[in-house]
Design a protein around this motif. Structure first.
Motif, PDB file in Angstrom:
ATOM      1  N   LEU A 117       0.804  -1.211  -0.159  1.00 62.30           N
ATOM      2  CA  LEU A 117      -0.052  -0.023   0.019  1.00 62.30           C
ATOM      3  C   LEU A 117       0.897   1.263  -0.016  1.00 62.30           C
ATOM      4  O   LEU A 117       0.721   2.200  -0.876  1.00 62.30           O
ATOM      5  CB  LEU A 117      -1.200  -0.025   1.314  1.00 62.30           C
ATOM      6  CG  LEU A 117      -2.188  -0.933   1.143  1.00 62.30           C
ATOM      7  CD1 LEU A 117      -2.915  -1.029   2.544  1.00 62.30           C
ATOM      8  CD2 LEU A 117      -2.957  -0.442  -0.009  1.00 62.30           C
ATOM      9  N   ARG A 118       1.808   1.353   0.789  1.00 65.70           N
ATOM     10  CA  ARG A 118       2.846   2.398   0.780  1.00 65.70           C
ATOM     11  C   ARG A 118       3.604   2.703  -0.471  1.00 65.70           C
ATOM     12  O   ARG A 118       3.743   3.632  -0.907  1.00 65.70           O
ATOM     13  CB  ARG A 118       4.006   2.340   2.093  1.00 65.70           C
ATOM     14  CG  ARG A 118       3.468   2.452   3.140  1.00 65.70           C
ATOM     15  CD  ARG A 118       4.220   2.361   4.259  1.00 65.70           C
ATOM     16  NE  ARG A 118       3.666   2.732   5.500  1.00 65.70           N
ATOM     17  CZ  ARG A 118       4.204   2.355   6.998  1.00 65.70           C
ATOM     18  NH1 ARG A 118       5.265   1.513   6.927  1.00 65.70           N
ATOM     19  NH2 ARG A 118       3.589   2.651   8.029  1.00 65.70           N
ATOM     20  N   GLU A 119       4.146   1.400  -1.052  1.00 61.87           N
ATOM     21  CA  GLU A 119       4.672   1.697  -2.348  1.00 61.87           C
ATOM     22  C   GLU A 119       3.612   2.259  -3.408  1.00 61.87           C
ATOM     23  O   GLU A 119       3.914   3.121  -4.324  1.00 61.87           O
ATOM     24  CB  GLU A 119       5.031   0.233  -2.759  1.00 61.87           C
ATOM     25  CG  GLU A 119       6.426  -0.209  -1.987  1.00 61.87           C
ATOM     26  CD  GLU A 119       6.833  -1.565  -2.212  1.00 61.87           C
ATOM     27  OE1 GLU A 119       6.250  -2.151  -3.206  1.00 61.87           O
ATOM     28  OE2 GLU A 119       7.831  -1.995  -1.905  1.00 61.87           O
ATOM     29  N   GLU A 120       2.321   1.681  -3.231  1.00 58.42           N
ATOM     30  CA  GLU A 120       1.214   2.067  -4.432  1.00 58.42           C
ATOM     31  C   GLU A 120       0.876   3.591  -4.106  1.00 58.42           C
ATOM     32  O   GLU A 120       1.003   4.396  -4.972  1.00 58.42           O
ATOM     33  CB  GLU A 120       0.008   1.392  -4.286  1.00 58.42           C
ATOM     34  CG  GLU A 120      -0.959   1.679  -5.193  1.00 58.42           C
ATOM     35  CD  GLU A 120      -2.279   0.656  -5.155  1.00 58.42           C
ATOM     36  OE1 GLU A 120      -3.004   1.022  -6.008  1.00 58.42           O
ATOM     37  OE2 GLU A 120      -2.306  -0.269  -4.355  1.00 58.42           O
ATOM     38  N   ARG A 121       0.848   4.170  -2.901  1.00 56.67           N
ATOM     39  CA  ARG A 121       0.658   5.325  -2.518  1.00 56.67           C
ATOM     40  C   ARG A 121       1.753   6.388  -3.027  1.00 56.67           C
ATOM     41  O   ARG A 121       1.304   7.222  -3.664  1.00 56.67           O
ATOM     42  CB  ARG A 121       0.565   5.777  -0.995  1.00 56.67           C
ATOM     43  CG  ARG A 121      -0.028   7.082  -1.001  1.00 56.67           C
ATOM     44  CD  ARG A 121       0.466   7.506   0.592  1.00 56.67           C
ATOM     45  NE  ARG A 121      -0.062   9.120   1.207  1.00 56.67           N
ATOM     46  CZ  ARG A 121       0.319  10.086   0.304  1.00 56.67           C
ATOM     47  NH1 ARG A 121       1.543  10.023  -0.606  1.00 56.67           N
ATOM     48  NH2 ARG A 121      -0.280  11.198   0.687  1.00 56.67           N
ATOM     49  N   ALA A 122       2.973   6.015  -2.919  1.00 62.29           N
ATOM     50  CA  ALA A 122       4.318   6.578  -3.471  1.00 62.29           C
ATOM     51  C   ALA A 122       4.222   6.755  -5.071  1.00 62.29           C
ATOM     52  O   ALA A 122       4.444   7.858  -5.421  1.00 62.29           O
ATOM     53  CB  ALA A 122       5.454   5.991  -2.961  1.00 62.29           C
ATOM     54  N   THR A 123       3.824   5.632  -5.560  1.00 58.79           N
ATOM     55  CA  THR A 123       3.600   5.626  -7.111  1.00 58.79           C
ATOM     56  C   THR A 123       2.600   6.758  -7.680  1.00 58.79           C
ATOM     57  O   THR A 123       2.812   7.541  -8.464  1.00 58.79           O
ATOM     58  CB  THR A 123       3.321   4.272  -7.541  1.00 58.79           C
ATOM     59  OG1 THR A 123       4.336   3.553  -7.232  1.00 58.79           O
ATOM     60  CG2 THR A 123       2.960   4.178  -9.126  1.00 58.79           C
ATOM     61  N   TRP A 124       1.591   6.691  -6.939  1.00 65.92           N
ATOM     62  CA  TRP A 124       0.473   7.504  -7.227  1.00 65.92           C
ATOM     63  C   TRP A 124       0.770   9.107  -6.776  1.00 65.92           C
ATOM     64  O   TRP A 124       0.525   9.948  -7.588  1.00 65.92           O
ATOM     65  CB  TRP A 124      -0.791   7.201  -6.592  1.00 65.92           C
ATOM     66  CG  TRP A 124      -1.529   6.311  -7.356  1.00 65.92           C
ATOM     67  CD1 TRP A 124      -1.527   4.857  -6.983  1.00 65.92           C
ATOM     68  CD2 TRP A 124      -2.365   6.231  -8.579  1.00 65.92           C
ATOM     69  NE1 TRP A 124      -2.133   3.962  -8.195  1.00 65.92           N
ATOM     70  CE2 TRP A 124      -2.752   5.207  -9.051  1.00 65.92           C
ATOM     71  CE3 TRP A 124      -2.675   7.484  -9.233  1.00 65.92           C
ATOM     72  CZ2 TRP A 124      -3.523   4.806 -10.187  1.00 65.92           C
ATOM     73  CZ3 TRP A 124      -3.399   7.227 -10.514  1.00 65.92           C
ATOM     74  CH2 TRP A 124      -3.674   6.063 -10.938  1.00 65.92           C
ATOM     75  N   ASN A 141       3.671  10.331  -6.855  1.00 58.92           N
ATOM     76  CA  ASN A 141       4.822  10.710  -8.032  1.00 58.92           C
ATOM     77  C   ASN A 141       4.068  11.150  -9.294  1.00 58.92           C
ATOM     78  O   ASN A 141       4.398  11.801  -9.895  1.00 58.92           O
ATOM     79  CB  ASN A 141       5.750   9.530  -8.304  1.00 58.92           C
ATOM     80  CG  ASN A 141       6.784   9.342  -7.130  1.00 58.92           C
ATOM     81  OD1 ASN A 141       6.807  10.499  -6.233  1.00 58.92           O
ATOM     82  ND2 ASN A 141       7.487   8.229  -7.066  1.00 58.92           N
ATOM     83  N   ARG A 142       2.958  10.155  -9.708  1.00 61.05           N
ATOM     84  CA  ARG A 142       2.152  10.629 -10.584  1.00 61.05           C
ATOM     85  C   ARG A 142       1.427  11.742 -10.421  1.00 61.05           C
ATOM     86  O   ARG A 142       1.396  12.784 -11.489  1.00 61.05           O
ATOM     87  CB  ARG A 142       1.079   9.441 -11.043  1.00 61.05           C
ATOM     88  CG  ARG A 142       1.563   8.193 -11.656  1.00 61.05           C
ATOM     89  CD  ARG A 142       0.368   7.308 -11.883  1.00 61.05           C
ATOM     90  NE  ARG A 142       0.764   5.929 -12.226  1.00 61.05           N
ATOM     91  CZ  ARG A 142       0.071   4.805 -12.387  1.00 61.05           C
ATOM     92  NH1 ARG A 142      -1.131   4.769 -12.271  1.00 61.05           N
ATOM     93  NH2 ARG A 142       0.613   3.574 -12.738  1.00 61.05           N
ATOM     94  N   LEU A 143       1.010  11.839  -9.428  1.00 64.05           N
ATOM     95  CA  LEU A 143       0.354  13.310  -9.175  1.00 64.05           C
ATOM     96  C   LEU A 143       1.161  14.607  -9.561  1.00 64.05           C
ATOM     97  O   LEU A 143       0.905  15.508 -10.186  1.00 64.05           O
ATOM     98  CB  LEU A 143      -0.499  13.188  -7.723  1.00 64.05           C
ATOM     99  CG  LEU A 143      -1.261  14.733  -7.585  1.00 64.05           C
ATOM    100  CD1 LEU A 143      -2.361  14.878  -8.473  1.00 64.05           C
ATOM    101  CD2 LEU A 143      -1.780  14.708  -5.905  1.00 64.05           C
ATOM    102  N   GLY A 144       2.350  14.389  -8.794  1.00 62.58           N
ATOM    103  CA  GLY A 144       3.484  15.483  -9.055  1.00 62.58           C
ATOM    104  C   GLY A 144       3.878  15.712 -10.461  1.00 62.58           C
ATOM    105  O   GLY A 144       4.104  16.902 -10.835  1.00 62.58           O
ATOM    106  N   ALA A 145       4.197  14.670 -11.286  1.00 62.73           N
ATOM    107  CA  ALA A 145       4.301  14.837 -12.598  1.00 62.73           C
ATOM    108  C   ALA A 145       3.128  15.060 -13.356  1.00 62.73           C
ATOM    109  O   ALA A 145       3.549  16.071 -14.014  1.00 62.73           O
ATOM    110  CB  ALA A 145       4.728  13.094 -12.817  1.00 62.73           C
TER     111      ALA A 145
END
Length: 148
Positions: free
Chosen positions: A43-50, A52-56
Motif C-alpha cells: 500500500l505504501r509503495e502504491e501510494r508513493a507511485t500515485w 509521484n504520478r500526481l506530482g508529474a
C-alpha cells in the motif's frame, strides 16, 4: 530388572503436546503478521507511485477531473494504510500473546520433564540399592557355606 514407568507420563505427554500446539499457533500468527506487513508495504509503495504520478501530472496538461481523481485515490490509499496499520498492530499483539503462551507451555513442560527426570533418578538409586542388597546377601550366603 524392573522397568521404569513414570506414573504421570500422560501429563508429560499432554504438556509436550500443548507446547507443540502453542508453537504451531505462534507460527500461524507470525505468518499473519508477515502478510499484514507485506500488504502495508505494498500500500505504501502504491501510494508513493500515485503521489509521484500526481506530482508529474502537475507539469503536464492533465484535466482537473483527473487530478481530483488521483488526489481522491491517494486519500483512499491513506485511509487503507491507516486501517492496515491497525491490522499490523493487532497481529503484533497476537504474536506477543502467542509468545507468552508458548513461554508458559514450555515452562510447564520443563517442570514435568524435570519431575520425570527426578523420578527416574530415584528409581535408579533404588534399583542400585536393591542390587547391592542382593549382592550382599549372596556374599553372606557364600561366606556361610564356606564357613561350614
Amino acid at each position: 530388572m524392573a522397568r521404569f514407568q513414570y506414573t504421570y507420563q500422560k501429563i508429560v505427554d499432554l504438556k509436550t503436546s500443548e507446547k507443540s500446539q502453542a508453537e504451531w499457533q505462534l507460527s500461524v500468527v507470525i505468518g499473519k503478521l508477515n502478510n499484514e506487513e507485506r500488504s502495508l508495504q505494498q500500500l505504501r509503495e502504491e501510494r508513493a507511485t500515485w503521489a509521484n504520478r500526481l506530482g508529474a501530472a502537475s507539469n503536464e496538461a492533465v484535466s482537473l477531473s483527473e487530478l481530483v481523481a488521483m488526489q481522491q485515490y491517494i486519500e483512499h490509499l491513506d485511509i487503507r494504510i491507516v486501517h492496515k496499520l491497525a491490522d499490523v498492530k493487532k497481529a503484533e499483539v497476537a504474536v506477543e500473546t502467542g509468545r507468552l503462551v508458548l513461554s508458559d507451555k514450555m515452562m510447564d513442560e520443563k517442570v514435568w520433564q524435570k519431575s520425570k527426570s527426578n523420578a527416574l533418578e530415584r528409581f535408579r538409586a533404588d534399583m542400585m540399592v536393591s542390587e547391592q542388597n542382593e549382592l550382599d546377601e549372596l556374599a553372606t550366603v557364600r561366606f556361610m557355606y564356606a564357613a561350614q
